[in-house]
Scaffold this active site. Structure first.
Site, mmCIF file in Angstrom:
data_model
loop_
_atom_site.group_PDB
_atom_site.id
_atom_site.type_symbol
_atom_site.label_atom_id
_atom_site.label_comp_id
_atom_site.label_asym_id
_atom_site.label_seq_id
_atom_site.Cartn_x
_atom_site.Cartn_y
_atom_site.Cartn_z
ATOM 1 N N ASP A 1 3.334 -0.417 -3.428
ATOM 2 C CA ASP A 1 5.236 -0.808 -2.742
ATOM 3 C C ASP A 1 6.394 -0.250 -2.392
ATOM 4 O OD1 ASP A 1 7.048 -2.489 -0.842
ATOM 5 O OD2 ASP A 1 4.915 -3.155 -0.151
ATOM 6 N N ARG B 1 5.969 -3.577 9.050
ATOM 7 C CA ARG B 1 4.691 -2.664 9.265
ATOM 8 C C ARG B 1 4.039 -4.126 9.194
ATOM 9 N NH1 ARG B 1 1.289 1.573 6.149
ATOM 10 N NH2 ARG B 1 0.789 -0.372 5.283
ATOM 11 N N ASP C 1 9.313 -3.506 -3.040
ATOM 12 C CA ASP C 1 8.902 -4.211 -3.471
ATOM 13 C C ASP C 1 9.059 -3.763 -4.660
ATOM 14 O OD1 ASP C 1 7.938 -5.884 -2.185
ATOM 15 O OD2 ASP C 1 6.177 -6.138 -2.033
ATOM 16 N N THR D 1 -1.501 -5.527 11.841
ATOM 17 C CA THR D 1 -1.131 -4.558 12.708
ATOM 18 C C THR D 1 -1.287 -3.286 12.673
ATOM 19 O OG1 THR D 1 0.230 -4.821 14.016
ATOM 20 C CG2 THR D 1 -0.861 -5.793 14.701
#
Ligand code: PRP
Ligand code: URA
Length: 208
Positions: free
Chosen positions: A199, A103, A202, A107
């Site tokens: 995340d 991602r 991660d 944006t």
């Protein structure tokens, strides 16, 4: 809106709580993802077609049933990888076809970087695996790819979804059922799921 299945199983809720905790380390996180994937698989495969098969038990001949057709797992790299092992525990012959998307942080749109699907579909059912359905952009793009490939039967399997992701995905692909552990409250200004787990990539790979 398409079909949305949210697990309310006590084991799922217990494991999700451990998964979300910021003090859960990468090793524990990966193990929990594997276990949660097994629970999700059990729910997402409840309507799979079966075919009769003749067998003999030590006592008698009987007609058993076996899964019909080839199943393909489509983990969205990176975080979707963490769900593969758990699904494989229950369906060890499933094929795995990776799709690489990340991602874009500005944006928030998915950017494709890996796709080695063969020319013709080789599976009868695709299970798209990604722990996080945030805006839904990555999952929508993956199903777009699979439909262009010729896949007819697709399910999305995820761990935590945002209401926005459920809505966007269902609008884009109303024919694709969604199986998730839980639907959380909202997305924050960076399109992270709240309360979520942070995340997912991660935390699995220790890259935070
Ligand atoms: C995460 C997650 C999904 C995506 C969800 O991946 O695993 O693929 O974000 O967000 P969306 O619904 O708004 O598209 P990320 O892009 O962080 O890549 P990574 O798995 O490689 O860390
Ligand atoms: N991707 C993640 O890993 N976590 C989120 O909350 C949203 C997208």
């Amino acid at each position: 809106m398409g079909q949305v299945h949210v697990s309310n199983h006590p084991l799922m809720l217990h494991k999700l709580t451990l998964l979300r905790d910021k003090d859960t380390n990468s090793r524990q996180f990966r193990e929990l993802m594997r276990e949660i994937a097994m629970l999700l698989t059990y729910e997402a495969t409840a309507d799979l077609p079966l075919t009769p098969v003749d067998i003999e038990t030590p006592l008698a001949a009987m007609q058993g049933r076996q899964l019909q057709g080839n199943i393909g797992l489509v983990p969205i790299l990176r975080a979707g990888l963490g769900l593969v092992e758990g699904v494989w525990e229950l369906m060890p012959s499933a094929e795995v076809w990776h799709i690489g998307l990340f991602r874009d942080e500005q944006t928030l749109r998915p950017v494709e970087y890996y796709n080695k699907l063969p020319i013709q579909p080789t599976v009868d059912l695709c299970l798209v695996l990604d722990p996080m359905l945030a805006t839904g952009g990555s999952a929508i793009a993956t199903v777009d790819i699979l439909k262009r490939w010729g896949a007819h039967s697709i399910k999305f399997v995820g761990v935590i979804a945002a209401p926005e992701g459920i809505e966007n995905f269902s609008k884009a692909h109303p024919d694709v059922p969604i199986y998730v552990g839980v639907i959380d409250d909202h997305l924050n200004e960076n399109a992270y799921i709240v309360p979520g787990l942070g995340d997912a990539g991660d935390r699995q790979f220790g890259t935070a």
